[in-house]
Design an enzyme around this catalytic site. Structure first.
Site, PDB file in Angstrom:
ATOM      1  N   CYS A  86     152.530  20.157  47.113  1.00 36.87           N
ATOM      2  CA  CYS A  86     153.684  19.552  47.669  1.00 36.87           C
ATOM      3  C   CYS A  86     154.741  20.774  47.690  1.00 36.87           C
ATOM      4  CB  CYS A  86     154.326  19.550  46.103  1.00 36.87           C
ATOM      5  SG  CYS A  86     153.522  18.267  44.897  1.00 36.87           S
ATOM      6  N   CYS A 209     161.482   9.753  38.002  1.00 35.09           N
ATOM      7  CA  CYS A 209     160.459  10.105  39.053  1.00 35.09           C
ATOM      8  C   CYS A 209     160.959  10.012  40.340  1.00 35.09           C
ATOM      9  CB  CYS A 209     159.227   9.301  39.075  1.00 35.09           C
ATOM     10  SG  CYS A 209     159.187   8.863  36.717  1.00 35.09           S
ATOM     11  N   LYS A 331     164.336  13.185  44.505  1.00 28.73           N
ATOM     12  CA  LYS A 331     164.806  11.816  43.652  1.00 28.73           C
ATOM     13  C   LYS A 331     165.010  11.105  44.455  1.00 28.73           C
ATOM     14  CE  LYS A 331     164.530   8.881  40.342  1.00 28.73           C
ATOM     15  NZ  LYS A 331     164.663   7.914  41.875  1.00 28.73           N
ATOM     16  N   HIS A 335     160.156  12.167  48.722  1.00 23.61           N
ATOM     17  CA  HIS A 335     158.751  13.434  49.090  1.00 23.61           C
ATOM     18  C   HIS A 335     157.777  12.667  49.545  1.00 23.61           C
ATOM     19  CE1 HIS A 335     156.590  16.344  47.017  1.00 23.61           C
ATOM     20  NE2 HIS A 335     155.482  16.110  46.106  1.00 23.61           N
TER      21      HIS A 335
END
Length: 392
Positions: A86, A209, A331, A335
């Site tokens: 990431c 998440c 969030k 992502h």
């Protein structure tokens, strides 16, 4: 070494785009980044490129960097694909800074791209899992939500952090994301929404998440020798720090901190000659709500164990002492793994250029971006500052 400056940055919308390819998304971000340069920039000026991507779904794993740069007319220049889970395009940004500071390039492109929404849920879980420790975490069935849930559990047990503190992170970031036209989940949520959402991995609910997302982002870094050709309001990349750690959470000495983040932050502050108190806003890696709380502590915004109190105080909200994730963060903004770090640089560029619209941080001089790979196996931090305002 020479100073490096951020002169332009832009991203695509983040979301689900079944009609787009990784090449078309990268083109949109690159062309918008060129258009964002105040005095304009010719793509032929770019000397080198670094492209972050995990390659979710297995598309063009080899030479995926050159595959997107040739698509936007940059074939012929050196291009390196960066894969650090990431943190891929955060490290691409660091490589671009290194190339410029060393004199190897006068103009370097740092970008990232990912498509994550065109595979099955099982396939997506697999591709997310490859960034965890393979033998003892992924193959034993542990998910990233499960790993971060362990971190949340440990922080709650040691410091009294509560589920409400996690939910306040979600509420804040959704409020910011609702002001960001590029956000994947651009809507507000209430504290009750976050608290009462389905449990993903106890104590993390769905609203704790981040989503899986498609998107691309690009940033243009130039040397001090030519920065005046592109802007009269330079944004200096004052500090960069990076660190790695054991890939598996079970291998580390602590579950309540991400040592790579702490080490990367300390390096960036030292290079910039500042302390955490000098940061006006930050984009931190909030893949899960607990990750943002850990970042507060690891980056020195508060003492260990005080992150829950900090978010509850409102200090990290827009208008607070130090706004965090004004973009909406992972969030709310989304992502897209390979594009996330470059996307953080986009928000920093907008804030320091005064172009963040109704989420603008007043009198922003210095900003920080914080990008983490996996559950903390790698981390990179950038400190950026408006040089004109600092010298005034």
């Amino acid at each position: 070494m020479r100073d490096a400056y951020l002169v332009g940055a832009a991203q695509t919308d983040f979301g689900s785009f079944p009609d787009e390819s990784y090449r078309s998304l990268f083109r949109t971000a690159f062309e918008a980044a060129c258009d964002s340069v105040p005095a304009g920039i010719d793509p032929d000026d770019v000397d080198e490129a670094f492209v972050g991507t995990l390659g979710v779904g297995g598309r063009q794993l080899g030479l995926s960097g050159p595959a997107v740069t040739e698509h936007v007319g940059l074939d012929g220049i050196p291009c390196t694909r960066v894969e650090n889970a990431c943190a891929a395009s955060g490290f691409a940004g660091r490589h671009a800074v290194q190339a410029v500071k060393s004199g190897m390039a006068d103009v370097a492109l740092a970008g990232g791209v990912e498509i994550m929404t065109d595979t099955s849920s099982d396939a997506t879980k697999y591709w997310l899992g490859v960034s965890g420790e393979t033998e003892w975490e992924r193959l034993s069935g542990t998910t990233f939500a499960g790993v971060y849930a362990q971190m949340a559990d440990a922080h709650m047990a040691e410091y009294g952090t509560t589920s409400e503190h996690l939910s306040r992170v979600a509420v804040k970031n959704h409020s910011n994301g609702a002001k960001n036209p590029h956000a994947h989940l651009g809507f507000e949520c209430s504290l009750e929404d976050a608290q009462n959402a389905p449990v993903v991995a106890d104590p993390l609910t769905l609203y704790h998440c981040c989503p899986t997302t498609d998107g691309a982002a690009c940033a243009l870094v130039v040397s001090e020798d030519i920065v005046d050709e592109y802007t009269d309001d330079p944004i200096r990349i004052a500090g960069v720090g990076a660190a790695s750690d054991r890939v598996g959470l079970f291998q580390r000495e602590t579950y309540t901190s991400v040592p790579a983040s702490r080490n990367a932050g300390e390096q960036a502050y030292e290079m910039a000659g500042i302390t955490p108190e000098d940061i006006d806003f930050a984009e931190v890696h909030d893949c899960f709500a607990i990750a943002e709380l850990l970042a507060y502590e690891d980056l020195g915004f508060c003492e260990p164990g005080e992150a829950g109190e900090l978010v509850e105080s409102g200090a990290t909200e827009l208008g607070g002492e130090r706004p965090v994730n004004t973009s909406g963060g992972l969030k709310s903004k989304g992502h897209p793994i390979g594009a996330t770090g470059a996307g953080q640089l986009v928000e920093a560029y907008k804030q320091l250029s005064g172009k963040a619209g109704n989420r603008q941080v007043e009198d922003a001089i210095r900003g920080l971006t914080h990008n983490v790979g996996g559950s903390g196996g790698a981390a990179v931090v950038h400190v950026l500052e408006r040089e004109r305002e600092v010298d005034a």
